[in-house]
Motif scaffolding. Structure first.
Motif, mmCIF file in Angstrom:
data_model
loop_
_atom_site.group_PDB
_atom_site.id
_atom_site.type_symbol
_atom_site.label_atom_id
_atom_site.label_comp_id
_atom_site.label_asym_id
_atom_site.label_seq_id
_atom_site.Cartn_x
_atom_site.Cartn_y
_atom_site.Cartn_z
ATOM 1 N N GLU A 99 2.027 1.769 -3.404
ATOM 2 C CA GLU A 99 0.922 2.271 -4.226
ATOM 3 C C GLU A 99 0.753 3.774 -4.049
ATOM 4 O O GLU A 99 0.504 4.514 -5.019
ATOM 5 C CB GLU A 99 -0.367 1.539 -3.856
ATOM 6 C CG GLU A 99 -1.571 1.940 -4.686
ATOM 7 C CD GLU A 99 -2.809 1.142 -4.327
ATOM 8 O OE1 GLU A 99 -3.875 1.439 -4.894
ATOM 9 O OE2 GLU A 99 -2.714 0.235 -3.475
ATOM 10 N N HIS A 148 0.377 -6.796 -6.203
ATOM 11 C CA HIS A 148 -0.427 -5.925 -7.060
ATOM 12 C C HIS A 148 -0.082 -6.292 -8.499
ATOM 13 O O HIS A 148 1.096 -6.239 -8.898
ATOM 14 C CB HIS A 148 -0.105 -4.452 -6.802
ATOM 15 C CG HIS A 148 -0.721 -3.528 -7.821
ATOM 16 N ND1 HIS A 148 -2.026 -3.096 -7.732
ATOM 17 C CD2 HIS A 148 -0.211 -2.970 -8.970
ATOM 18 C CE1 HIS A 148 -2.293 -2.310 -8.758
ATOM 19 N NE2 HIS A 148 -1.212 -2.214 -9.526
ATOM 20 N N ASP A 149 -1.079 -6.695 -9.275
ATOM 21 C CA ASP A 149 -0.877 -7.103 -10.667
ATOM 22 C C ASP A 149 0.209 -8.175 -10.794
ATOM 23 O O ASP A 149 1.105 -8.088 -11.642
ATOM 24 C CB ASP A 149 -0.531 -5.892 -11.536
ATOM 25 C CG ASP A 149 -1.781 -5.110 -11.935
ATOM 26 O OD1 ASP A 149 -2.905 -5.625 -11.715
ATOM 27 O OD2 ASP A 149 -1.632 -3.993 -12.475
ATOM 28 N N SER A 181 0.831 -1.214 0.000
ATOM 29 C CA SER A 181 0.000 0.000 0.000
ATOM 30 C C SER A 181 0.860 1.256 0.000
ATOM 31 O O SER A 181 0.528 2.252 -0.669
ATOM 32 C CB SER A 181 -0.923 0.003 1.226
ATOM 33 O OG SER A 181 -1.863 -1.048 1.136
#
Length: 481
Positions: free
Chosen positions: A90, A115-116, A87
């Protein structure tokens, strides 16, 4: 003469014959030993100075974090803490822009935050970890690459000398250097040994050719020429090269194993290595007639001299820590030759993919144009990078691919990527960088015991340096998980 006398006569003659034979054999043996000692005949004895390996005086020590004990792969990673790190990244990404894939997995390979994870991105040089793993699990990593000379004596009295390369692209221009990987085998030493063998045959002049046939005709992998128009990132895969084909123009680094600059690279590394060898031969008193041309080793002949590279595991460490594209492509080619694939850049790529599949590594979303990652059109997922690093945490086959990784804050392309001194020595990585790509993958020893692996790839950031800094901050926090 009675029978008894004749028997004594025959017996005495036999004694004399045996004594003379023993004496003659002794004289011949002593003569050969003396000739060997004075280097007049080939052998192991010599009055010459023998090279002795000595240890360097250590430099200034760098304090490292506490070394963890044996790996306990059962130690879990705090999922909430791992997700918090993702996070934070991000949040940073909202400032530097672009798109990214990022993931953390425990030592057993279980993904705890991502993430991805399965989206394909351009990986830059983190692609080299795939090539390194495939080669290290398949090739004999203790093997050396020999550079040899062969002699062909012709009926007209002329001598043809063939310099044959077997893949050593880190030859030295002078004497063999036992203290370094780059230059472990020296063309100066090969010339001296070759000249000695020629003098023993009363040969003072030769025609020199070089055999660069090892990797066939196709030396340019897909995607590289478009990105390296100035020839600073890739020298064509060759059977031999001096210092990877680097042209320092007199500004050679003091330590041939440590440098960060990108000088122009040769586009004909084998030919230039042969020209250096011709110069070294001349310095040894052997005349080289006419120009150096390509040729092949005569059939049914043995080398008259040879020098030996560093072992493949040492060369792999050099490749990973310098992110050497030429050596990465060569490892792919050596792999292709070993498993009987097509002797071409495409065959090298297919060989790497074949080994990865056999080893159970995810290749979903993998588009591998070459073995080095020097292409905008190569793609892979963070999932694939994680799988490779999870294998690197396992002892056994492929250890060279793990041991050769850069250590953040200490060695290689990650030497200046340490954000937190408390993490020194705990993070082993491969970095990646292209015009619109910054990436990193590796494995980490954790403060609480156990280990983890990670991967992060950022494509097309608006602020490249901010993206790179965000990766460093993310990686610095991983040992605390």
């Amino acid at each position: 003469m009675d029978d008894s006398a004749e028997y004594r006569h025959v017996k005495r003659r036999r004694y004399i014959t045996v004594a003379l034979s023993v004496a003659l054999t002794t004289v011949l043996c002593v003569g050969y030993v003396v000739a060997d000692i004075f280097d007049k005949l080939p052998g192991v004895l010599t009055l010459q100075e023998v090279e002795r390996i000595t240890a360097k005086t250590p430099g200034n020590a760098v304090p490292a974090a506490t070394v963890v004990e044996g790996l306990d792969a059962s130690k879990t990673v705090d999922e909430a803490a791992a997700k918090a790190l993702i996070s934070q990244f991000e949040t940073a990404a909202s400032d530097f822009g672009g798109e990214y894939g990022i993931a953390i997995a425990d030592a057993a390979g279980n993904v705890v935050a991502e993430h991805d994870l399965d989206k394909s991105y351009t990986p830059a040089s983190t692609m080299k970890t795939l090539t390194a793993y495939a080669a290290a699990t398949t090739l004999d990593m203790g093997k050396t690459l020999d550079t040899q000379t062969y002699l062909e004596q012709r009926e007209d009295g002329t001598a043809r000398l063939v310099l044959k390369g077997n893949g050593d692209m880190l030859l030295g221009a002078g004497a063999s250097d036992s203290e370094h990987i780059n230059g472990r085998a020296g063309l100066g030493t090969l010339a001296a040994n070759t000249a000695q063998a020629l003098r023993q045959r009363d040969i003072a002049s030769v025609t020199l050719v070089y055999d660069d046939s090892l990797f066939g005709r196709d030396r340019w992998p897909s995607g590289i020429a478009e990105l390296d128009s100035d020839h600073v990132y890739y020298a064509p895969t060759a059977s031999m090269a001096v210092d990877g084909g680097r042209n320092w123009n007199g500004a050679n680094p003091a330590d041939p194993d440590v440098f960060s600059a990108y000088p122009a690279l040769s586009t004909q590394p084998a030919r230039e290595a042969a020209q250096v060898f011709a110069q070294r031969l001349a310095e040894q008193g052997i005349a080289v007639n006419s120009s150096v041309e390509q040729g092949t080793v005569p059939e049914d002949t043995s080398p008259i001299a040879a020098v030996h590279s560093a072992s493949l595991n040492e060369i792999m460490a050099f490749m990973l820590r310098h992110s050497d594209n030429s050596l990465a492509e060569e490892f792919g080619r050596l792999l292709a030759l070993h498993i009987g694939a097509n002797n071409s850049p495409a065959g090298a790529v297919q060989s790497v993919e074949q080994v990865l599949t056999q080893r159970g590594i995810s290749t979903n979303g993998l588009t591998m144009l070459n073995c080095s990652g020097l292409s905008d059109d190569s793609k892979l997922t963070a999932h694939t990078l994680l799988d490779v690093q999870q294998r690197n945490l396992t002892a056994g086959a492929g250890a060279a691919a793990a041991e050769g990784l850069s250590v953040v804050g200490f060695v290689g392309t990650a030497a200046n990527r340490l954000n937190d001194a408390d993490e020194a020595g705990l993070i082993r990585v491969k970095t990646g960088s292209l015009g619109e790509v910054t990436s990193m993958t590796g494995n980490v020893s954790r403060h609480r015991g156990g280990a983890l692996s990670f991967a992060v790839i950022v494509n097309n950031p608006d602020d490249f340096e901010a993206a790179k800094s965000a990766i460093d901050a993310f990686v610095a926090s991983l040992p605390k998980l």
